[in-house]
Write an enzyme that holds these catalytic residues in place. Structure first.
Site, PDB file in Angstrom:
ATOM      1  N   GLU A   1     -16.684   6.233   4.442  1.00  0.00           N
ATOM      2  CA  GLU A   1     -15.996   5.642   5.589  1.00  0.00           C
ATOM      3  C   GLU A   1     -16.014   6.601   6.768  1.00  0.00           C
ATOM      4  O   GLU A   1     -16.418   7.757   6.647  1.00  0.00           O
ATOM      5  CB  GLU A   1     -14.568   5.237   5.248  1.00  0.00           C
TER       6      GLU A   1
ATOM      7  N   LYS B   1      -2.830   6.380   1.582  1.00  0.00           N
ATOM      8  CA  LYS B   1      -2.712   6.816   2.974  1.00  0.00           C
ATOM      9  C   LYS B   1      -1.760   8.013   3.088  1.00  0.00           C
ATOM     10  O   LYS B   1      -0.743   7.968   3.785  1.00  0.00           O
ATOM     11  CB  LYS B   1      -2.245   5.643   3.842  1.00  0.00           C
TER      12      LYS B   1
ATOM     13  N   ARG C   1       0.832  -1.205   0.000  1.00  0.00           N
ATOM     14  CA  ARG C   1       0.000   0.000   0.000  1.00  0.00           C
ATOM     15  C   ARG C   1       0.865   1.253   0.000  1.00  0.00           C
ATOM     16  O   ARG C   1       0.528   2.250  -0.646  1.00  0.00           O
ATOM     17  CB  ARG C   1      -0.946  -0.014   1.202  1.00  0.00           C
TER      18      ARG C   1
END
Length: 388
Positions: free
Chosen positions: A272, A236, A134
């Site tokens: 989310e 992220k 990621r």
């Protein structure tokens, strides 16, 4: 609080100066003489009493806040180079140019993962290679070089071994690891930084939410949005999180645990929570918003989907209209920090919807299964854990 923390760090360092120096020499000798693959090996208790020493803290009072540990890992490279060799340093402040890319343009990423103490004293990591992948994906989006998967995982292992005494006893929490990748070189005009730093620090933690395992109370905010199509909601990056501080703070002042965000285009579909993914349960079906560019593909989310399907549940990843909350039987959140957190209620436009929580729920079953694997209490049939 800052002065008190700094005082504690200085006192701890002075009291154990000789022991710390010995520990540092042993760590350097170990990591320079061992192949990367040997980091899987567990230290022999006879090698040094330092390895068996526990941190001097009350594990029962552990929360989710920073407790500085002994060491951090640092690796650097330039824009047109690859990361090569990193090293362990005593935990402390780092030096940055005021014109660094991360300070001026937010060119930075972070990850989060945990190390768990088994009942036999061993230590387990949970899917660290997924965090590495990621970060590589996020680095490509943010025009940054990134460590290889092996470099990332080995750096995590070194950091855990160096801070082994800070891994809480079984059932008391975990050692939270925070890998950072930042544009550390100076840049004035809008452009990728010339130099980059990969860093990992650690802190022992317990529950993320103050409610502990009590059900969360969420509120839907249709004024603020976490991400937008074409943006960076799916990676992220550090710039995704500061914008949610205001709505989150407002929600907590009103007595809610956190905010559940809707899509920014139609303000109709669930996305989310501030720092975790959302799931709904309806009968034998488990629903979660599809990650289509605005939602972070959580590693805990991915793991829960796999476990749920293994249990025979029908998992749907799709757009979820906010109206689906009305007849949901359960709602829960997932994330590295929260693991699996049950939601007792969601409030939307003044209407409060309540859900099943506690024993016998799907979220409880999934939580127990996942944490059993993470802590070594259950067989890891998925091959997710890495032993140190």
């Amino acid at each position: 609080m800052i002065l008190q923390r700094n005082s504690l760090i200085r006192n701890s360092f002075c009291v154990s100066a000789f022991r710390s120096a010995l520990y540092t020499m042993e760590l350097k000798a170990f990591f320079t003489s061992q192949a990367a693959s040997s980091l899987q090996e567990v230290f022999e208790p006879s090698s040094s009493s330092v390895y068996e020493e526990n941190a001097d803290i009350n594990w029962d009072e552990l929360g989710f806040s920073l407790r500085p540990t002994d060491y951090m890992y640092i690796m650097k490279c330039s824009k047109d180079e690859n990361f090569s060799q990193g090293e362990l340093n005593r935990y402390g402040n780092i030096e940055l140019s005021p014109s660094s890319g991360v300070l001026n343009y937010g060119q930075g990423l972070f990850e989060g993962l945990k190390a768990y103490r088994r009942v036999d004293g061993g230590i387990l990591l949970f899917r660290p290679e997924e965090n590495a992948r990621r970060m590589k994906m996020g680095a490509e989006r943010m025009c940054m070089p990134s460590p290889s998967i092996n470099q990332f995982v080995n750096a995590v292992k070194e950091t855990v071994v160096a801070n082994k005494r800070w891994v809480p006893p079984p059932g008391k929490g975990s050692l939270y690891l925070r890998p950072l990748l930042i544009g550390s070189g100076p840049v004035l005009g809008l452009a990728p930084a010339p130099d980059y730093t990969f860093l990992i620090y650690a802190s022992p933690v317990a529950n993320y939410f103050k409610e502990g395992f009590a059900p969360l109370s969420l509120v839907i905010d249709d004024e603020f949005h976490r991400s937008t199509p074409g943006g960076t909601g799916h990676v992220k990056t550090i710039s995704n999180y500061a914008p949610v501080l205001k709505p989150q703070s407002q929600a907590k002042n009103r007595g809610f645990s956190d905010v559940l965000y809707l899509d920014s285009s139609k303000k109709k579909y669930l996305e989310e929570v501030s720092s975790c993914n959302i799931f709904l349960v309806k009968g034998n079906s488990i629903l979660t918003p599809a990650t289509q560019g605005t939602i972070l593909a959580g590693i805990t989310r991915k793991s829960i989907i796999d476990l749920a399907r293994d249990f025979g549940y029908q998992v749907e990843e799709r757009q979820i209209p906010v109206e689906d909350l009305i007849d949901a039987e359960e709602v829960f959140c997932t994330g590295t920090a929260v693991v699996v957190a049950p939601v007792g209620s969601v409030t939307y436009q003044g209407k409060r919807f309540e859900y099943n929580t506690g024993a016998g729920t799907v979220s409880k079953k999934l939580y127990s299964t996942l944490t059993g694997i993470q802590t070594g209490l259950s067989e890891d049939k998925m091959g997710w854990t890495v032993e140190i």
